[in-house]
Every structure is written in structure tokens, then in C-alpha cells.
Design a protein around this motif. Sequence first.
Motif, short mmCIF file in Angstrom:
data_model
loop_
_atom_site.label_atom_id
_atom_site.label_comp_id
_atom_site.label_asym_id
_atom_site.label_seq_id
_atom_site.Cartn_x
_atom_site.Cartn_y
_atom_site.Cartn_z
N ILE A 49 4.16 3.50 -3.13
CA ILE A 49 4.06 2.04 -2.42
C ILE A 49 4.08 2.59 -0.94
O ILE A 49 3.90 1.61 0.42
CB ILE A 49 6.11 2.87 -2.75
CG1 ILE A 49 6.34 2.38 -4.08
CG2 ILE A 49 7.22 1.76 -1.96
CD1 ILE A 49 7.84 2.68 -4.43
N LEU A 50 4.17 3.73 -0.29
CA LEU A 50 3.93 3.71 1.88
C LEU A 50 2.49 3.70 1.12
O LEU A 50 2.68 3.06 2.09
CB LEU A 50 4.09 5.72 1.36
CG LEU A 50 5.55 6.41 1.60
CD1 LEU A 50 5.22 7.91 1.49
CD2 LEU A 50 6.40 5.61 2.33
N PHE A 51 1.72 4.03 0.48
CA PHE A 51 0.34 3.61 0.51
C PHE A 51 0.23 1.61 0.95
O PHE A 51 -0.14 1.34 1.16
CB PHE A 51 -0.57 4.10 -0.68
CG PHE A 51 -1.87 3.20 -0.44
CD1 PHE A 51 -2.99 3.07 0.13
CD2 PHE A 51 -2.48 1.97 -1.68
CE1 PHE A 51 -4.13 2.59 0.32
CE2 PHE A 51 -3.35 1.82 -1.82
CZ PHE A 51 -4.85 2.14 -0.59
N TYR A 52 0.65 1.39 0.07
CA TYR A 52 0.71 0.08 0.90
C TYR A 52 1.58 -1.13 1.36
O TYR A 52 1.05 -1.68 2.02
CB TYR A 52 1.25 -0.51 -1.22
CG TYR A 52 1.18 -1.37 -2.19
CD1 TYR A 52 0.66 -2.75 -2.98
CD2 TYR A 52 0.07 -0.55 -3.24
CE1 TYR A 52 -0.82 -2.32 -3.33
CE2 TYR A 52 -0.60 -0.82 -4.44
CZ TYR A 52 -0.89 -2.37 -4.25
OH TYR A 52 -2.03 -2.51 -5.25
N VAL A 53 3.09 -0.64 1.80
CA VAL A 53 3.70 -0.76 2.88
C VAL A 53 2.76 -0.58 4.22
O VAL A 53 2.83 -1.49 5.04
CB VAL A 53 5.04 -0.13 3.43
CG1 VAL A 53 5.43 -0.26 4.56
CG2 VAL A 53 5.69 -0.60 1.70
N SER A 54 1.66 0.67 3.83
CA SER A 54 1.00 1.17 4.92
C SER A 54 0.06 -0.19 5.30
O SER A 54 -0.52 -0.10 6.20
CB SER A 54 0.82 2.32 5.02
OG SER A 54 -0.27 2.62 4.59
N MET A 55 -0.81 -0.66 4.34
CA MET A 55 -1.51 -1.54 4.84
C MET A 55 -1.23 -2.81 5.56
O MET A 55 -1.63 -3.23 5.26
CB MET A 55 -1.54 -2.08 3.41
CG MET A 55 -2.79 -1.05 2.33
SD MET A 55 -4.21 -1.64 1.48
CE MET A 55 -2.54 -2.75 0.14
N GLY A 56 0.16 -2.95 4.83
CA GLY A 56 0.77 -4.80 5.97
C GLY A 56 1.10 -4.72 7.23
O GLY A 56 1.14 -5.12 8.29
N VAL A 57 0.83 -3.08 7.63
CA VAL A 57 1.33 -3.09 9.72
C VAL A 57 0.17 -3.25 10.49
O VAL A 57 -1.52 -3.34 9.68
CB VAL A 57 1.15 -1.80 9.37
CG1 VAL A 57 1.74 -1.18 10.90
CG2 VAL A 57 1.98 -0.95 9.17
N LYS A 58 0.36 -4.47 10.99
CA LYS A 58 -0.56 -4.63 12.20
C LYS A 58 -0.40 -4.24 13.76
O LYS A 58 0.88 -4.09 13.80
CB LYS A 58 -0.55 -6.07 12.06
CG LYS A 58 -1.36 -6.76 11.25
CD LYS A 58 -1.18 -8.02 11.49
CE LYS A 58 -0.97 -9.15 10.32
NZ LYS A 58 -1.62 -10.42 9.79
N ARG A 59 -1.36 -3.41 13.67
CA ARG A 59 -0.63 -3.05 15.99
C ARG A 59 -0.34 -4.03 16.36
O ARG A 59 -0.80 -5.33 15.86
CB ARG A 59 -1.74 -2.52 16.43
CG ARG A 59 -1.26 -1.68 17.07
CD ARG A 59 -3.12 -0.43 17.44
NE ARG A 59 -3.63 0.53 16.34
CZ ARG A 59 -2.86 1.86 16.34
NH1 ARG A 59 -2.00 1.83 17.06
NH2 ARG A 59 -3.49 2.53 15.26
N GLY A 60 0.74 -4.36 16.73
CA GLY A 60 1.91 -5.27 17.61
C GLY A 60 1.81 -6.62 17.06
O GLY A 60 2.53 -7.08 17.38
N GLY A 61 2.48 -5.95 15.56
CA GLY A 61 3.60 -6.61 15.11
C GLY A 61 4.36 -6.75 14.38
O GLY A 61 5.09 -5.42 15.04
N GLY A 62 5.55 -7.18 14.59
CA GLY A 62 6.85 -7.49 14.00
C GLY A 62 7.35 -8.02 13.02
O GLY A 62 6.85 -7.72 11.86
#
Lengths: 129, 90, 159
Positions: A49-62
Motif C-alpha cells: 500500500i505504501l509503495f502504491y501511494v508513494s508512486m502517486g506523489v508529484k513534487r509540487g502537487g496538491g
Amino acid sequence: MESILSEIVAKYNYWIYVILMMIGFYAMIGKRNLVKKLLGMNIFQTAIILFYVSMGVKRGGGIPIVDKHEALLHGVNPAHIDNPVPHVLMLTAIVVSVSVTGVALAIMQRIYREYGTLEEDEILEKIER
Amino acid sequence: MKKIALLATLITGAILLYSTKDFAPWGDPHSPASVHVSNVYIEKSVEQTHVPNIVTAILGDYRGYDTMFETVVIFSAGMAVIGVLRRPKE
Amino acid sequence: MKHLQEKAQSKPLGESLIVQTAVRMMIPFIQLFGLYVIVHGHYSPGGGFQGGVVLGASFILMALAYDLQKTFGYISERTNAILGSTGALIYTGTAALCAVLGGYFLDYSALAKIIPMNPIDWRSMGIFLVEVGVGLAVMNIMVSLFWDISSGGKMDEGL
């Protein structure tokens, strides 16, 4: 050496998930107690779950919640919003993990009622007898 | 037995750690996960569903089939637990 | 004061007057918050799954502080099973209704034939209907899982 170190620092999140996954995997295949196996499976799921959620992060995204009127008038810039698809997938995966844990606990309780133990070896002995 | 398990775990971990070489760095806006379909969802979902929360829009509308069988899975889990454990009072 | 002390001493092990009073005061607010999370899922983080789990947690808290018999007074086993099935049925029913009315399966804009409204607004409303179904199903299944696992299927006292 320098390049390996910089590689680790740039992708430290994957290293954390892989180590979490190894802990869970070892508990699943190395332990002989059914409750410990279930705990290992839960740790494994947490890593995924942590792996998937971290894939969706964008630098500077909300967060993926937008102002409706603003969005209807001017549209949305995808660079300012995190990727929502992994969030949706993991929302359903968490619920499945809860159901799986519930069913597994129920089956374990039934096994304990039947054989009086949760150790794999003793259960196998009692089945063969 | 435990040594085999430890060895298998270490080999799996090593393979996975080696494969992180190909993954995108943390927070990369151009990672493969965020270039294909997710941009379409972000741009169009408010226009097509009038729901400000994009996660809810995807969960309930675009991926509604997934969520429907999700509910069925939870329901089956509840029924399975009742079937396995429930016993009448003596 | 003396009356309260005697009452507290006569309780069996694991039942504390302080915990029970605190839980009794907290439960309405927890349930209100759960409903808020379900109905406000369009505008803030939340939705059917999360709100359903919060609603179920309120009953689990009650079962932990008192015992299972107390929760049966609020939601009996029969009602629980019926509500859980209704939740799953609301979802599949909404989806099938869309197909019956001439749209695709799960295409909520087809519901505009029942109540005339902007089809795009109907998609938003359809998501809300579905979330209510999910919330009902999740809440009742969580409560039922806790009942069964904590009492070993006998439904007597619980933990």
C-alpha cells in the motif's frame, strides 16, 4: 560507491518498502504459528500500500480535490494535482485486507476449536493421526 | 527450514532492490504512473461528473465496476465469517 | 457519591464506570462524524468505505466498553444482516436500474429519465447513492465480524 549511495538516497522510499516486504515475507514462510503468518501478511500488505501511494506523489502537487467552479471555468493543470489513481486502488485494497484478516482470524479460531493449537506442526500431527 | 526461508527472503529482496534501479525517483512528475490515464482523469473528471473530489469520482463512476465487486467481496467475507464461526446457544 | 462507589465495586472485572460513561458520551458524536464523512465525500476526503468503518467503530467501541448484549439492544443480529444485504443491494440495484432505463450498466446519467435533471448532475447524485450503499454494507459487516470473532460465534459476552 558514490554512485550507489546517491542512487539509494534518490530512491530511499523503495528501499523502505522492500525491507518491510522482506519482514512480512519472512514471517509468512519462516514462522510456524498461524497468527504470526497472518501478521506477516498484514505487514506485506502495508508495504504494497505504501509503495502504491508513494508512486502517486508529484513534487509540487496538491491533494486531488479541486475547486469545482474554478475547474469548470479554467480547467485543471495536472502538474499541480497528485495522481489519484493509486489512491483509489489502495482505498479498495485496504478494505480487502480488512476482510481477508477477518476471514483468516475466523478460520484460525475454528482451527483452534477443532485441534486446540495454532502451531503448524502440531496441527499436521493431529490431522495424520 | 528457517535457513531456506531466510535465503528465499534475501534473494527476493535482492532482486527487488536491484529492480528499483528502473523505477522513477520519489516525486517525479514524469514517472510512468502519472503520464498516461491519470492526467485525463484529473482534467476531465470535474467536467464530466461535477464532483470536486477526484478520488470519489474515479471510485464511484469510472471504476464503479471495481467498487461494486469490492462491496460484494466485503459482503461475502461477512457471510463467510458467520458461516465458519456462528454456532447456536446451548 | 457512595452510591456510585458501590456501583463501581459491584461491576465485574474489566468494566469501568469511567470508561463506560466516556463511551456513552462519545458514541453520538462518533456516529454523527461517520455520517458526515459519508455524505461529505464529494467535497472532502471521505466516502462510503471510510464513513462506514467509522460508524462500525462506534458499535465496536460500545461492545468493548459494555458487552455484546448492550449492542444487540441497538442493532440486533437480524437487523444487522438485513442492513448489510441492503447496502450491497443498493449498489447493484442502482447499477442494474441504469441498465434497465436504457443506459449502460453503472452509467448514472440514465437515471435522468426518472427525475429530470442535468445528466452530469445525475452522475454526481449516482455516486452519492452508491456511497450510501457501500457505507451501509461496510458498517454492518464490520460490526458482524467483530461480534463473531470476539465471542467465538456464541454471541454471549464478547471480550
